[in-house]
Design a protein around this motif. Structure first.
Motif, short mmCIF file in Angstrom:
data_model
loop_
_atom_site.label_atom_id
_atom_site.label_comp_id
_atom_site.label_asym_id
_atom_site.label_seq_id
_atom_site.Cartn_x
_atom_site.Cartn_y
_atom_site.Cartn_z
N ILE A 95 -12.34 42.34 29.97
CA ILE A 95 -12.30 41.72 31.37
C ILE A 95 -11.88 40.36 31.15
O ILE A 95 -11.06 39.75 32.08
CB ILE A 95 -13.77 41.80 31.93
N LEU A 96 -12.14 39.59 30.07
CA LEU A 96 -11.99 38.11 29.96
C LEU A 96 -10.53 38.25 29.58
O LEU A 96 -9.84 37.15 30.29
CB LEU A 96 -12.71 37.45 28.82
N VAL A 97 -9.77 38.92 28.97
CA VAL A 97 -8.68 38.68 28.61
C VAL A 97 -7.53 39.17 30.06
O VAL A 97 -6.63 38.61 30.36
CB VAL A 97 -8.24 39.69 27.48
N PHE A 98 -8.13 40.19 30.61
CA PHE A 98 -7.44 40.61 31.94
C PHE A 98 -7.59 39.30 33.14
O PHE A 98 -6.60 39.25 33.50
CB PHE A 98 -7.86 41.93 32.48
N THR A 99 -8.69 38.82 33.06
CA THR A 99 -8.54 37.81 34.01
C THR A 99 -7.77 36.59 33.80
O THR A 99 -7.30 36.07 34.42
CB THR A 99 -10.25 37.47 34.30
N LEU A 100 -7.75 36.28 32.51
CA LEU A 100 -7.04 35.07 32.21
C LEU A 100 -5.61 35.47 32.31
O LEU A 100 -4.73 34.41 32.66
CB LEU A 100 -7.23 34.78 30.72
N SER A 101 -5.11 36.57 32.16
CA SER A 101 -3.68 36.93 32.10
C SER A 101 -3.48 36.81 33.62
O SER A 101 -2.26 36.34 33.88
CB SER A 101 -3.66 38.47 31.66
N VAL A 102 -4.05 37.56 34.43
CA VAL A 102 -3.97 37.28 36.09
C VAL A 102 -3.76 35.97 36.58
O VAL A 102 -2.78 35.34 37.22
CB VAL A 102 -5.09 37.83 36.84
N ILE A 103 -4.65 34.94 35.96
CA ILE A 103 -4.66 33.55 36.48
C ILE A 103 -3.19 33.09 35.94
O ILE A 103 -2.78 32.08 36.60
CB ILE A 103 -5.78 32.61 35.86
N ILE A 106 -0.43 33.94 38.02
CA ILE A 106 -0.42 33.31 39.20
C ILE A 106 0.14 32.08 39.28
O ILE A 106 0.90 31.40 39.94
CB ILE A 106 -1.90 33.42 39.88
N LEU A 107 -0.37 31.45 38.37
CA LEU A 107 0.34 29.81 37.93
C LEU A 107 1.63 29.81 37.67
O LEU A 107 2.44 28.95 38.27
CB LEU A 107 -0.67 29.20 36.92
N GLY A 113 7.96 28.86 42.04
CA GLY A 113 8.44 28.83 43.43
C GLY A 113 8.32 27.13 43.98
O GLY A 113 9.35 26.82 44.70
N LEU A 114 7.54 26.37 43.35
CA LEU A 114 7.64 24.94 43.52
C LEU A 114 8.94 24.16 43.08
O LEU A 114 9.74 23.55 43.69
CB LEU A 114 6.36 24.16 42.86
N ALA A 115 9.48 24.93 41.60
CA ALA A 115 10.59 24.45 41.31
C ALA A 115 11.69 24.81 42.04
O ALA A 115 12.59 23.95 42.29
CB ALA A 115 10.75 24.90 39.81
N ALA A 116 11.71 26.22 42.47
CA ALA A 116 12.88 26.36 43.29
C ALA A 116 12.91 25.48 44.82
O ALA A 116 14.06 25.23 44.94
CB ALA A 116 12.86 27.97 43.66
N GLY A 117 11.78 25.53 45.36
CA GLY A 117 11.91 24.55 46.59
C GLY A 117 12.38 23.32 46.35
O GLY A 117 13.05 22.70 47.17
N THR A 118 11.99 22.61 45.38
CA THR A 118 12.35 21.22 45.00
C THR A 118 13.74 21.23 44.81
O THR A 118 14.55 20.19 45.14
CB THR A 118 11.71 20.76 43.80
N GLY A 119 14.28 22.45 44.03
CA GLY A 119 15.68 22.19 43.73
C GLY A 119 16.50 22.55 45.24
O GLY A 119 17.46 21.74 45.31
N VAL A 120 16.08 23.22 46.18
CA VAL A 120 16.85 23.30 47.41
C VAL A 120 16.84 22.25 48.16
O VAL A 120 17.56 21.56 48.83
CB VAL A 120 15.99 24.56 48.15
#
Length: 287
Positions: A95-103, A106-107, A113-120
């Protein structure tokens, strides 16, 4: 006579009790690990039936074979005493490894997404700066030429006076409002007298309707002046070139439509000399 040995009394055959030696130790009985029973101390009980019942209880109360644990252990099964200690897993991970993988996933998506928006946005800013630089480096000069009275561009706002003044002059325009007064049109003519009011209108027809409106409202709103010449609009002068606000500002003109008081008649009209065409309309009192 001397005694003889064979004459002595015979001994009875021996009849001693049999002696049984105690066993060297208690008999070992196999008890399955999963069977929960309270052991019985041999030295505390001398009743063999009690001892046998204590060792036989796990086998009688158990619903499974005493060899069940050994068979399960041989094929990789979790021992019954360790089942509560097994860790939960998701997709093969703790469970710990799976939770860390999901986080982390997401990050990572957020950073991408932030890098793409900044580039546009950066590209848009660069394009805007480039366009601004090109505009400031080579300014465009716009030359405005005022249309003349013979230009066909005024035909849709001066009732055709700019293109066919001979046929338009003498025609009648009847307003659709304000008691429907009628006016006669005179191209290339200027109505006399100082204006009652000046305003900007869309075309010659609007200028005539404004004159009819003035005559309709002023007498009722200002009853003391009902008999005054200034209470009635008797004619208009319309300058189509000043419909364009730029030309009106250049000519210091406060409008392109001028409402004139009476008296007005055809013989009182004069020829305009202001550098732009002027057309007149006067109230038709014959109707």
């Amino acid at each position: 006579m001397p005694p003889r040995h064979d004459e002595a009394p015979e001994l009875a055959p021996p009849n001693f009790p049999e002696v049984h030696l105690p066993p060297s130790g208690p008999e070992a009985v196999y008890v399955p690990l999963h069977a929960q029973a309270t052991p019985v101390k041999l030295e505390e009980s001398t009743n063999p039936s009690t001892i046998n019942a204590a060792y036989a209880a796990p086998f009688e109360n158990s619903s499974s074979s005493p060899y069940t644990y050994d068979l399960q252990s041989a094929y990789g099964a979790v021992p019954p005493t360790e089942q509560g200690k097994a860790h939960k897993r998701i997709l093969g991970c703790s469970i710990l490894v799976f939770t860390l993988s999901v986080i982390i996933a997401i990050l990572s998506a957020a950073v991408i997404g932030l890098a793409a928006g900044t580039g546009v946005e950066a590209n848009r800013a660069n394009d805007a700066e480039a366009r601004l630089a090109s505009m400031t480096s080579s300014p465009t000069t716009v030359t405005v030429t005022a249309p003349t009275s013979t230009s066909s561009g005024f035909s849709n706002i001066d009732k055709g006076c700019s293109t066919n003044s001979a046929s338009v002059t003498g025609s009648t325009y009847t307003s659709q409002f304000f008691d429907r007064p009628a006016f006669k049109i005179y191209c290339n003519s200027d109505a006399p007298n100082n204006p009652l009011s000046s305003l900007f209108v869309g075309d010659f027809d609007d200028c005539i309707d404004a004159c009819a409106s003035y005559s309709f409202y002023i007498p009722s709103d200002f009853s003391n002046n009902a008999t005054s010449n200034n209470a009635t609009c008797a004619g208009v002068s319309f300058i189509p070139a000043w419909t364009n606000r730029t030309f009106a500002v250049e000519g210091n003109a406060p409008g392109n439509c001028y409402l004139k008081p009476g008296p007005q008649n055809e013989t009182a009209l004069n020829n305009p000399n202001i550098g732009s065409a002027v057309h007149a309309a006067i109230l038709d009192t014959s109707s």
